[in-house]
Structure formats: structure tokens, C-alpha cells
Design a protein around this motif. Structure first.
Motif, short mmCIF file in Angstrom:
data_model
loop_
_atom_site.label_atom_id
_atom_site.label_comp_id
_atom_site.label_asym_id
_atom_site.label_seq_id
_atom_site.Cartn_x
_atom_site.Cartn_y
_atom_site.Cartn_z
N GLN A 114 0.82 -1.21 0.00
CA GLN A 114 0.00 0.00 0.00
C GLN A 114 0.85 1.27 0.00
O GLN A 114 0.41 2.33 0.44
N THR A 164 4.41 3.13 3.44
CA THR A 164 3.03 2.66 3.29
C THR A 164 2.06 3.81 3.49
O THR A 164 2.39 4.77 4.19
N GLU A 165 0.91 3.69 2.89
CA GLU A 165 -0.15 4.66 3.12
C GLU A 165 -1.19 4.10 4.10
O GLU A 165 -2.20 4.75 4.38
N SER A 166 -0.91 2.93 4.65
CA SER A 166 -1.83 2.29 5.59
C SER A 166 -1.51 2.70 7.02
O SER A 166 -0.42 2.40 7.53
N TYR A 167 -2.44 3.38 7.66
CA TYR A 167 -2.26 3.77 9.06
C TYR A 167 -2.11 2.53 9.93
O TYR A 167 -1.25 2.48 10.82
N THR A 168 -2.93 1.52 9.69
CA THR A 168 -2.91 0.31 10.51
C THR A 168 -1.57 -0.41 10.42
O THR A 168 -0.98 -0.79 11.44
N SER A 182 1.33 0.85 9.41
CA SER A 182 2.41 1.68 9.95
C SER A 182 2.46 1.59 11.47
O SER A 182 3.54 1.53 12.07
N ARG A 183 1.29 1.54 12.11
CA ARG A 183 1.24 1.39 13.57
C ARG A 183 1.81 0.04 13.99
O ARG A 183 2.53 -0.06 14.99
N ARG A 184 1.49 -1.00 13.24
CA ARG A 184 2.05 -2.32 13.54
C ARG A 184 3.56 -2.31 13.43
O ARG A 184 4.27 -2.84 14.29
N VAL A 243 8.28 5.86 9.53
CA VAL A 243 7.21 5.67 8.55
C VAL A 243 7.37 6.73 7.46
O VAL A 243 7.40 7.93 7.75
N ASN A 244 7.50 6.27 6.23
CA ASN A 244 7.59 7.16 5.07
C ASN A 244 8.69 8.21 5.19
O ASN A 244 8.51 9.39 4.91
#
Length: 418
Positions: free
Chosen positions: A237, A347-351, A353-355, A367-368
Motif C-alpha cells: 500500500q 506505506t499509506e496504511s495507518y494500521t 504503519s502502527r504495527r 514511517v515514510n
């Protein structure tokens, strides 16, 4: 010179000085830093002469050109040292800061006060400007410091030591607050790292061999990192434009730093789309690619990666690439082969990235963003003494706060425990 007796005396003087510098106010410490800057500026000719002795010896001993370059005290390097001292003088003083004050049911107040560690021993190689960087951070954080530089920089370091002593004297602080070891005998290192009565912590800065030796033999706590095996994981993502820019920067911005990416992990869902673009960008930079079977199926010119490649810090234009099923395999790979230094996900996925932030066991997790941001200056610390991958006391870039500890303070007004 009896090395043991000499080092014991250095230790005694450092311990005595640590008590004085610990109670020095911010103004005095800043005065010493600024006076040292002036002393360096006035001693340019002496510094150049001392440095030329080291460079002559280095050339005679066959020192590599890259090491000679790191050893040179050019006018620009001296300018940088002077500016560094002035910058540290502007940084907030952590010593004496009280936080987390709260009332207990008994009526007493409990909080934490930031205090110096005491005496710090720093062992480093080649670059004489580290002498000023390390001394300034230890001084500002209220610590005494014993500095043991590389034998190849002995004359340069002693010339710098005179400027540091002049700065301390101008502020009325003990000159033994900063001591630069005067012998090149390696036995001095063995003594320094086994003097727990006089030294509170050791910070080694250098190659893996040096740090492994210090960690193995020291009877004093060590703040360290051994490797910088950093990863970037490009998720399914991910914004692929961001991914390409980050992956290229993380590897090619500089090759010889501990926060440079050494292994690139790519989700199999986007590998066919992004790998050719990355390969072209790396090819333009002259980066050798070593890949897993799935990578080589997409990039036939890549060299076959070995098991050893996944745990190698190249510090060179070489990159390992592995195509993974997804975030689970990426995290497992990083935690197995990484050095707990710096790892990033795109990634563009918040979930997801938190993991990644929660599950990757490293001192900096991003992240990014490029792993090259793992740096004390970039983190707003002003400067750093080094990077720590340890989990106790300091972790990540170690700035002024990392050179202090905390003690509990209790405020009462005649309170007694019932």
C-alpha cells in the motif's frame, strides 16, 4: 611511563573534577565552551602544525587516503569545530530539570531531577574533531570526560586539549574536567574500561572490532552500537513515488554511515512494478544489487544474495534486496537480521504503519522517511555523542539528555510516615 599509575591518576582527577562540574551553573559551562571556541580560533597555526605531524606519520605508515582525509584539520574543519562549540552553548541545559512532580496521598511531592552521569570515558578513532564534539557535550551536560583518541591523531588531539584546558580555565572550572590521554599505548584503553571506581560509563566510537573488544572487556557500563544494518520495507500500500525517493536516498545519500540502508524489502504485490525503476536509479549511482531468487527473476543482472548478505553492513555501494510476502515476513526478517539501529516502512496504511512501529525492535523506527534521518542533529538534539542500540539508559541518538540520568526528589514539610 607506568600506564596503570598514569591512568589511575587520570581517573582520580576526573572523579574530583566531576563533582565540581556537576554543580557548575549553565553560565559557567557556556563560558567555558565559548572561551574554548576563541582559543581554537587563536590557535589555528599551532593546530595546523600539530596536525601536519600526524599527517606525515600517517603517510609514512601507509594510512589510506580516506583515513588521511578524516585526519586532516583543514581550516573548514576548524571552523566547524568552533561553530559546534557555539551551538552547544545555545542548547538547553538538562541538568537540574525537575519533571513529573505530583502529590502523593501522604502530602509529599515526588518528582525526578536530571543529573550528570559523572565521568565518561570516550574511545574513538581517526577524526580529531571528535575530541571537541565529545568534550563539548560532556561539559554542557555536567560531566567530566576522559578522551582516548586514535594514535594516528595524537599530536592534533593534544593541541586541541590545550585549547579545551584554556577554555575551562577562563571559566574557573577544573582543567581536569576534560582530559585527553597523552599516551598511544593501547594498555591505556584496557585500564580506562576497567576503572569503575573512577569511570561511570564508556562510549566507544569506531569500527565494529573496537566496539566488540570494549564491550567484551569493560567492567564499566558501555553505551554502544555494533552495526548499522538498516532496512526499508516497501509495502503493497505504498505510494511508489515516495517509495523510490526514500529507497534511493536511504542507500545513496552517503554510503559509509551507520544509518544507511543495507537491505531493501519489497512486498511481492508491488515488486514487479517498482523494482525496475529502482534498479535503474541504483545503476546510475553505481550500486551493486544482491537479490533473492524472486528479485533476480525480475532483475537478472542482480548478484545472488547469500545468507551472509542479510546480516552484512556494507558501508559501500552494495545493496541486498528481498521480495517478501508482506509485512509479517518483513518484520520477522528485520528483527532476525537487523542490528536494532534504524528501520523504515513506506506505506499509506495507518494500521500497518502502527504495527511496524510497535513490532520492529529498533532504536529508531520510521514511517515514510529515509533512514538517513537517524541523527542527533536531525532529531533536534543539537548534536550527538553517538547512537545507542542498547535498551537500558539511552537508546537511539545520544544527546545531552542521554549523558544524564534521573534521581527522585521528594518535597515535604515535616511529613513523617504513619
Amino acid at each position: 611511563m607506568n600506564i596503570s599509575e598514569y591512568m589511575q591518576e587520570v581517573g582520580r582527577q576526573a572523579r574530583e573534577a566531576s563533582r565540581e562540574i556537576a554543580k557548575a551553573d549553565t553560565g559557567l559551562k557556556n563560558k567555558a565552551l565559548l572561551a574554548t571556541a576563541e582559543a581554537l580560533d587563536a590557535a589555528r597555526e599551532q593546530l595546523a602544525l600539530a596536525n601536519e605531524k600526524d599527517l606525515e606519520n600517517g603517510r609514512a605508515n601507509g594510512l589510506e587516503s580516506a583515513l588521511l582525509d578524516r585526519l586532516a584539520l583543514t581550516p573548514k574543519v576548524i571552523d566547524t569545530m568552533i561553530e559546534g562549540l557555539r551551538q552547544v552553548a545555545t542548547l538547553p541545559d538538562p541538568v537540574g530539570e525537575i519533571t513529573d512532580m505530583n502529590y502523593r496521598p501522604s502530602g509529599i511531592q515526588i518528582g525526578k531531577m536530571r543529573v550528570p552521569l559523572g565521568v565518561i570515558g570516550i574511545i574513538y578513532e581517526s577524526r580529531p574533531n571528535v575530541t571537541v564534539e565529545a568534550a563539548s557535550l560532556c561539559l554542557k551536560s555536567g560531566n567530566a570526560v576522559v578522551l582516548r583518541g586514535g594514535s594516528e591523531a595524537i599530536h592534533s588531539n593534544q593541541a586541541i586539549a590545550e585549547c579545551l584546558a584554556e577554555g575551562l580555565k577562563a571559566a574557573g572550572l577544573p582543567e581536569s574536567t576534560v582530559q585527553v590521554i597523552k599516551t598511544t599505548d593501547r594498555a591505556a584503553v584496557g585500564e580506562l574500561i576497567t576503572m569503575p571506581d573512577f569511570v561511570d560509563v564508556i562510549v566507544p566510537r569506531g569500527g565494529k572490532g573496537l566496539i566488540e573488544r570494549i564491550s567484551r572487556e569493560a567492567s564499566v557500563p558501555v553505551i554502544k552500537h555494533l552495526d548499522g544494518i538498516c532496512h526499508v520495507y516497501i509495502d503493497a500500500q505504498a505510494d511508489l513515488e515516495k517509495a523510490v525517493n526514500i529507497a534511493v536516498n536511504a542507500k545513496t545519500h552517503r554510503y559509509g554511515t551507520c544509518n544507511t540502508m543495507e537491505t531493501l524489502l519489497i512486498s511481492e504485490q508491488v515488486a514487479a512494478e517498482v523494482l525496475p525503476t529502482l534498479a535503474e536509479a541504483y545503476g546510475e549511482k553505481g550500486v551493486e544489487l544482491r537479490g533473492c531468487d524472486k528479485t533476480r527473476a525480475l532483475l537478472p543482472n542482480a548478484v545472488a544474495a547469500t545468507e551472509e548478505d542479510w546480516s552484512t553492513e556494507y558501508l559501500a555501494p552494495i545493496l541486498s534486496i528481498k521480495v517478501v510476502a508482506g509485512i509479517d515476513e518483513a518484520i520477522t526478517h528485520i528483527n532476525r537480521y537487523g542490528s536494532h539501529h534504524t528501520d523504515a516502512i513506506v506505506t499509506e496504511s495507518y494500521t500497518l504503519s502502527r504495527r511496524f512501529l510497535a513490532e520492529v525492535d529498533s532504536s529508531s523506527v520510521m514511517v515514510n522517511a529515509s533512514t538517513r534521518f537517524a541523527d542527533g542533529f536531525e532529531y533536534g538534539l543539537g548534536a550527538e555523542i553517538g547512537i545507542s542500540t542498547d535498551k537500558i539508559h539511552a537508546r537511539g541518538p545520544v544527546g545531552l539528555d542521554g549523558l544524564t540520568s534521573q534521581k527522585y526528589v521528594v518535597l515535604g514539610d515535616g511529613h513523617i510516615r504513619q
